[in-house]
Write an enzyme that holds these catalytic residues in place. Structure first.
Site, PDB file in Angstrom:
ATOM      1  N   CYS A  87       6.840  41.657   9.241  1.00  0.00           N
ATOM      2  CA  CYS A  87       5.955  40.534   9.562  1.00  0.00           C
ATOM      3  C   CYS A  87       4.521  41.046   9.614  1.00  0.00           C
ATOM      4  O   CYS A  87       4.243  42.121  10.124  1.00  0.00           O
ATOM      5  CB  CYS A  87       6.375  39.848  10.862  1.00  0.00           C
ATOM      6  SG  CYS A  87       5.494  40.381  12.332  1.00  0.00           S
ATOM      7  N   GLU A  88       3.640  40.250   9.043  1.00  0.00           N
ATOM      8  CA  GLU A  88       2.261  40.713   8.926  1.00  0.00           C
ATOM      9  C   GLU A  88       1.488  40.584  10.236  1.00  0.00           C
ATOM     10  O   GLU A  88       0.389  41.099  10.360  1.00  0.00           O
ATOM     11  CB  GLU A  88       1.538  39.959   7.807  1.00  0.00           C
ATOM     12  CG  GLU A  88       1.279  38.495   8.082  1.00  0.00           C
ATOM     13  CD  GLU A  88       0.591  37.810   6.906  1.00  0.00           C
ATOM     14  OE1 GLU A  88       0.581  38.379   5.803  1.00  0.00           O
ATOM     15  OE2 GLU A  88       0.063  36.711   7.119  1.00  0.00           O
ATOM     16  N   HIS A  89       2.056  39.918  11.221  1.00  0.00           N
ATOM     17  CA  HIS A  89       1.339  39.756  12.494  1.00  0.00           C
ATOM     18  C   HIS A  89       1.567  40.930  13.430  1.00  0.00           C
ATOM     19  O   HIS A  89       0.696  41.279  14.213  1.00  0.00           O
ATOM     20  CB  HIS A  89       1.782  38.457  13.183  1.00  0.00           C
ATOM     21  CG  HIS A  89       1.525  37.242  12.342  1.00  0.00           C
ATOM     22  ND1 HIS A  89       2.459  36.254  12.146  1.00  0.00           N
ATOM     23  CD2 HIS A  89       0.443  36.881  11.618  1.00  0.00           C
ATOM     24  CE1 HIS A  89       1.952  35.330  11.347  1.00  0.00           C
ATOM     25  NE2 HIS A  89       0.733  35.688  11.009  1.00  0.00           N
ATOM     26  N   HIS A  90       2.760  41.541  13.349  1.00  0.00           N
ATOM     27  CA  HIS A  90       3.098  42.612  14.293  1.00  0.00           C
ATOM     28  C   HIS A  90       3.558  43.899  13.609  1.00  0.00           C
ATOM     29  O   HIS A  90       3.817  44.894  14.266  1.00  0.00           O
ATOM     30  CB  HIS A  90       4.216  42.134  15.236  1.00  0.00           C
ATOM     31  CG  HIS A  90       3.891  40.850  15.941  1.00  0.00           C
ATOM     32  ND1 HIS A  90       4.294  39.618  15.474  1.00  0.00           N
ATOM     33  CD2 HIS A  90       3.166  40.616  17.057  1.00  0.00           C
ATOM     34  CE1 HIS A  90       3.847  38.673  16.288  1.00  0.00           C
ATOM     35  NE2 HIS A  90       3.149  39.248  17.257  1.00  0.00           N
ATOM     36  N   GLN A 128       7.550  34.772   6.475  1.00  0.00           N
ATOM     37  CA  GLN A 128       8.748  34.304   5.752  1.00  0.00           C
ATOM     38  C   GLN A 128       8.429  33.120   4.836  1.00  0.00           C
ATOM     39  O   GLN A 128       8.982  32.985   3.753  1.00  0.00           O
ATOM     40  CB  GLN A 128       9.835  33.930   6.770  1.00  0.00           C
ATOM     41  CG  GLN A 128      11.187  33.641   6.125  1.00  0.00           C
ATOM     42  CD  GLN A 128      12.260  33.354   7.168  1.00  0.00           C
ATOM     43  OE1 GLN A 128      12.233  33.906   8.262  1.00  0.00           O
ATOM     44  NE2 GLN A 128      13.199  32.489   6.835  1.00  0.00           N
ATOM     45  N   HIS A 156      13.701  37.813  13.274  1.00  0.00           N
ATOM     46  CA  HIS A 156      12.408  38.485  13.373  1.00  0.00           C
ATOM     47  C   HIS A 156      12.369  39.360  14.629  1.00  0.00           C
ATOM     48  O   HIS A 156      12.482  38.850  15.743  1.00  0.00           O
ATOM     49  CB  HIS A 156      11.279  37.452  13.418  1.00  0.00           C
ATOM     50  CG  HIS A 156      11.107  36.707  12.123  1.00  0.00           C
ATOM     51  ND1 HIS A 156       9.996  36.851  11.318  1.00  0.00           N
ATOM     52  CD2 HIS A 156      11.926  35.837  11.480  1.00  0.00           C
ATOM     53  CE1 HIS A 156      10.126  36.089  10.233  1.00  0.00           C
ATOM     54  NE2 HIS A 156      11.286  35.461  10.313  1.00  0.00           N
ATOM     55  N   CYS A 158       9.939  40.684  15.986  1.00  0.00           N
ATOM     56  CA  CYS A 158       8.808  40.375  16.874  1.00  0.00           C
ATOM     57  C   CYS A 158       9.162  39.255  17.849  1.00  0.00           C
ATOM     58  O   CYS A 158       8.561  39.137  18.911  1.00  0.00           O
ATOM     59  CB  CYS A 158       7.544  40.046  16.077  1.00  0.00           C
ATOM     60  SG  CYS A 158       7.664  38.619  14.997  1.00  0.00           S
TER      61      CYS A 158
HETATM   62 ZN   LIG Z   1       5.629  38.931  13.984  1.00  0.00          ZN
END
Ligand SMILES: [Zn+2]
Length: 198
Positions: A87-90, A128, A156, A158
């Protein structure tokens, strides 16, 4: 070479990535010189380069390399393709399964290429939703089938390890192009994949 599969052990580590990992380990309060950690910056750098190798690979070219003229025009389904992405956020993993279907329009594609393009788009920093769109667009624009459909179900880390800590939630995304906009065609696809949906 559009799809050169990098093996983790053969990856040439970019020195600055290794140094940044060393710095992070130090900053979280660890002793980077102790036995178990001394080689960790190097291994972590290799791992992140392996898991993001998709940036150097061309999914369109992969599909083009294995397209064959064929008059078969019934639905082709490849189910349960394993997905491992970040995931690109975490920068934490999300993983699950993809189910792809297409209806040829003059060309079919070598079946092993579909999991390969899933890998190419998965091995990047992703969400996703965009992963789903990129796989669909690549097949639709390259193979130009009558229609293409994709369902991705993923967990996920995260969400599971941090944040809301929902260990059992699964995120489902889907997309339908061309002939799969038709309710009956779409239902047939969903019925066929649901036999093995977990
Ligand atoms: Zn994430």
């Amino acid at each position: 070479m559009p799809y050169k599969k990098f093996e983790e052990y053969s990856i040439d580590v970019k020195g600055d990535i290794r140094e940044h990992y060393r710095e992070i380990i130090d900053r979280i309060g660890e002793d980077v010189s102790r036995d178990g950690l001394v080689k960790t910056p190097d291994r972590a750098a290799k791992a992140i380069q392996f898991l993001t190798q998709g940036y150097q690979q061309d999914a369109t070219e992969i599909l083009r390399s294995a397209m064959f003229k064929e008059s078969y025009n019934e639905m082709v389904i490849v189910k349960n393709i394993e997905i491992y992405s970040l995931c690109e956020h975490h920068i934490l993993p999300f993983f699950g399964k993809a189910h792809i279907a297409y209806i040829p329009d003059g060309h079919i594609v070598g079946l092993s290429k579909l999991p390969k393009i899933v890998d190419i788009f998965s091995r990047r920093l992703q969400v996703q939703e965009r992963l789903t769109e990129q796989i669909l667009d690549c097949i639709n624009d390259t193979l130009k089938p009558q229609g293409v459909a994709l369902v991705i179900e993923a967990s996920h880390m995260c969400m599971m390890m941090r944040g809301v800590q929902k260990q059992n939630s699964v995120t489902t995304t889907s997309g339908f192009r061309g002939a799969f906009k038709n309710i009956e065609t779409r239902s047939e696809f969903l019925k066929l994949i649901s036999e093995k949906l977990s």
